[in-house]
Write a protein that holds these residues in place. Structure first.
Motif, PDB file in Angstrom:
ATOM      1  N   CYS A  48       2.027   6.877  -6.631  1.00  0.00           N
ATOM      2  CA  CYS A  48       0.662   7.836  -6.741  1.00  0.00           C
ATOM      3  C   CYS A  48       1.884   8.829  -7.162  1.00  0.00           C
ATOM      4  O   CYS A  48       1.304  10.171  -8.192  1.00  0.00           O
ATOM      5  CB  CYS A  48      -0.659   7.762  -6.533  1.00  0.00           C
ATOM      6  N   MET A  49       2.068  10.036  -6.308  1.00  0.00           N
ATOM      7  CA  MET A  49       3.172  10.600  -5.289  1.00  0.00           C
ATOM      8  C   MET A  49       3.825  10.987  -6.758  1.00  0.00           C
ATOM      9  O   MET A  49       4.415  11.878  -7.325  1.00  0.00           O
ATOM     10  CB  MET A  49       3.682  10.706  -4.487  1.00  0.00           C
ATOM     11  N   VAL A  50       5.217  10.309  -7.309  1.00  0.00           N
ATOM     12  CA  VAL A  50       5.721   9.959  -7.828  1.00  0.00           C
ATOM     13  C   VAL A  50       5.083  10.638  -9.219  1.00  0.00           C
ATOM     14  O   VAL A  50       5.596  11.411 -10.528  1.00  0.00           O
ATOM     15  CB  VAL A  50       6.617   8.718  -7.958  1.00  0.00           C
ATOM     16  N   LEU A  51       4.062  10.426  -9.769  1.00  0.00           N
ATOM     17  CA  LEU A  51       3.051  10.475 -11.146  1.00  0.00           C
ATOM     18  C   LEU A  51       3.131  11.634 -11.011  1.00  0.00           C
ATOM     19  O   LEU A  51       2.762  12.509 -12.101  1.00  0.00           O
ATOM     20  CB  LEU A  51       1.999   9.313 -11.438  1.00  0.00           C
ATOM     21  N   MET A  52       2.231  11.635 -10.264  1.00  0.00           N
ATOM     22  CA  MET A  52       1.447  12.568  -9.813  1.00  0.00           C
ATOM     23  C   MET A  52       2.742  14.141 -10.417  1.00  0.00           C
ATOM     24  O   MET A  52       2.377  15.708 -10.835  1.00  0.00           O
ATOM     25  CB  MET A  52       0.386  13.991  -8.236  1.00  0.00           C
ATOM     26  N   SER A  53       4.001  14.048  -9.185  1.00  0.00           N
ATOM     27  CA  SER A  53       5.003  15.053 -10.080  1.00  0.00           C
ATOM     28  C   SER A  53       6.109  15.137 -10.652  1.00  0.00           C
ATOM     29  O   SER A  53       6.178  16.374 -11.495  1.00  0.00           O
ATOM     30  CB  SER A  53       6.573  14.290  -8.224  1.00  0.00           C
TER      31      SER A  53
ATOM     32  N   PHE B 126      14.996   6.634  -8.225  1.00  0.00           N
ATOM     33  CA  PHE B 126      13.529   6.510  -6.868  1.00  0.00           C
ATOM     34  C   PHE B 126      12.142   5.531  -7.258  1.00  0.00           C
ATOM     35  O   PHE B 126      11.494   4.944  -6.981  1.00  0.00           O
ATOM     36  CB  PHE B 126      13.097   8.004  -6.863  1.00  0.00           C
ATOM     37  N   PHE B 127      11.687   5.952  -8.646  1.00  0.00           N
ATOM     38  CA  PHE B 127      10.237   5.892  -9.106  1.00  0.00           C
ATOM     39  C   PHE B 127      10.296   3.457  -9.105  1.00  0.00           C
ATOM     40  O   PHE B 127       9.743   3.655  -9.250  1.00  0.00           O
ATOM     41  CB  PHE B 127      10.514   5.949 -10.684  1.00  0.00           C
ATOM     42  N   CYS B 128      12.265   3.766 -10.069  1.00  0.00           N
ATOM     43  CA  CYS B 128      12.469   1.882  -9.926  1.00  0.00           C
ATOM     44  C   CYS B 128      12.487   1.061  -8.590  1.00  0.00           C
ATOM     45  O   CYS B 128      11.277   0.514  -8.935  1.00  0.00           O
ATOM     46  CB  CYS B 128      13.658   1.858 -10.760  1.00  0.00           C
ATOM     47  N   ALA B 129      13.173   1.903  -8.010  1.00  0.00           N
ATOM     48  CA  ALA B 129      12.703   1.939  -5.970  1.00  0.00           C
ATOM     49  C   ALA B 129      11.748   1.354  -5.791  1.00  0.00           C
ATOM     50  O   ALA B 129      10.999   0.528  -5.347  1.00  0.00           O
ATOM     51  CB  ALA B 129      13.924   2.432  -5.361  1.00  0.00           C
ATOM     52  N   ALA B 130      10.655   2.208  -5.981  1.00  0.00           N
ATOM     53  CA  ALA B 130       9.010   1.831  -5.045  1.00  0.00           C
ATOM     54  C   ALA B 130       8.476   1.241  -5.609  1.00  0.00           C
ATOM     55  O   ALA B 130       7.728   0.426  -5.684  1.00  0.00           O
ATOM     56  CB  ALA B 130       8.517   3.452  -5.388  1.00  0.00           C
TER      57      ALA B 130
ATOM     58  N   PHE C 136       0.627  -1.094  -0.027  1.00  0.00           N
ATOM     59  CA  PHE C 136      -0.475   0.241   0.073  1.00  0.00           C
ATOM     60  C   PHE C 136       1.175   0.995   0.429  1.00  0.00           C
ATOM     61  O   PHE C 136       0.296   2.064  -0.749  1.00  0.00           O
ATOM     62  CB  PHE C 136      -0.951   0.263   1.476  1.00  0.00           C
ATOM     63  N   GLY C 137       1.571   1.464   0.428  1.00  0.00           N
ATOM     64  CA  GLY C 137       3.062   2.790   0.498  1.00  0.00           C
ATOM     65  C   GLY C 137       3.364   2.607  -0.858  1.00  0.00           C
ATOM     66  O   GLY C 137       4.377   3.718  -1.032  1.00  0.00           O
ATOM     67  N   GLY C 138       4.224   1.339  -1.199  1.00  0.00           N
ATOM     68  CA  GLY C 138       4.409   1.680  -2.567  1.00  0.00           C
ATOM     69  C   GLY C 138       4.035   2.379  -3.260  1.00  0.00           C
ATOM     70  O   GLY C 138       4.317   3.104  -4.057  1.00  0.00           O
TER      71      GLY C 138
END
Length: 198
Positions: free
Chosen positions: A41-46, A57-61, A34-36
């Motif tokens: 979602c936050m990365v995509l919104m950014s 960061f995106f790959c790690a998440a 859920f946290g991932g």
């Protein structure tokens, strides 16, 4: 409106099955997944709002979300499989059980006073006292716990007691009233009060 006479169990049969390790692992991996998803979602919104997004960061998440999701699914399937095996074993034990005639001899009413902040709430559970013969001795035990008032539900004090191979007891074939016109067996009710702080 006619009153229905039922025995509403406080616990289902399968609630007795527990595996703390699997439950904790499922909870943690579910929270991780859920946290991932929230992070993604936050990365995509950014990215959509024109912000700088690190591909690392995106790959790690993404990797963390997939791993946690896979663990959650695997643990959940294992838990369900073990629970199914537990219920199957209980069913087999019931088939080989010794059946004796029992008698309801009383009712116990558990009142638990739960204090929350300045308010006190009463949690009430009910159970029957059942007497049965095990070999040469008579034993008095308590039935499953129920949520509703069971003191005026039975039209007969007879009940079947199943003694399973692992010595646990199962109570079957309570004779319930169908409507208000049917007489009921009057039981002596013992009230036990318990304090519980929250």
């Amino acid at each position: 409106m006619e009153k229905s006479f039922i025995l509403q169990k406080a616990e289902t049969n399968d609630i007795k099955f527990s595996n703390p390790v699997l439950s904790m692992t499922a909870a943690l991996s579910g929270l991780g997944a859920f946290g991932g998803i929230i992070c993604l979602c936050m990365v995509l919104m950014s990215a959509l709002s024109g912000g700088n997004v690190s591909s690392k960061f995106f790959c790690a998440a993404t990797v963390i979300t997939i791993i946690c999701g896979m663990i959650f699914v695997a643990v959940s399937l294992t838990f369900q499989k073990q629970k199914k095996m537990y219920l199957k074993k209980r069913k087999e034990l019931s088939k080989n059980a010794v059946r004796v005639q029992g008698k309801v001899v009383g009712v116990t009413k558990y009142v638990r006073h739960v204090k929350y902040m300045k308010e006190t709430f009463d949690e009430v559970l009910w159970c029957y006292k059942i007497k049965y013969k095990d070999g040469d001795k008579y034993k008095t035990v308590q039935s499953d716990k129920y949520l509703n008032d069971i003191s005026k539900v039975l039209k007969s004090d007879k009940v079947d007691v199943l003694i399973l191979e692992d010595k646990t007891l199962v109570f079957k074939n309570y004779q319930l009233r169908k409507d208000e016109t049917e007489p009921y067996v009057k039981f002596e009710t013992e009230e036990i009060e318990q304090e519980a702080e929250l």
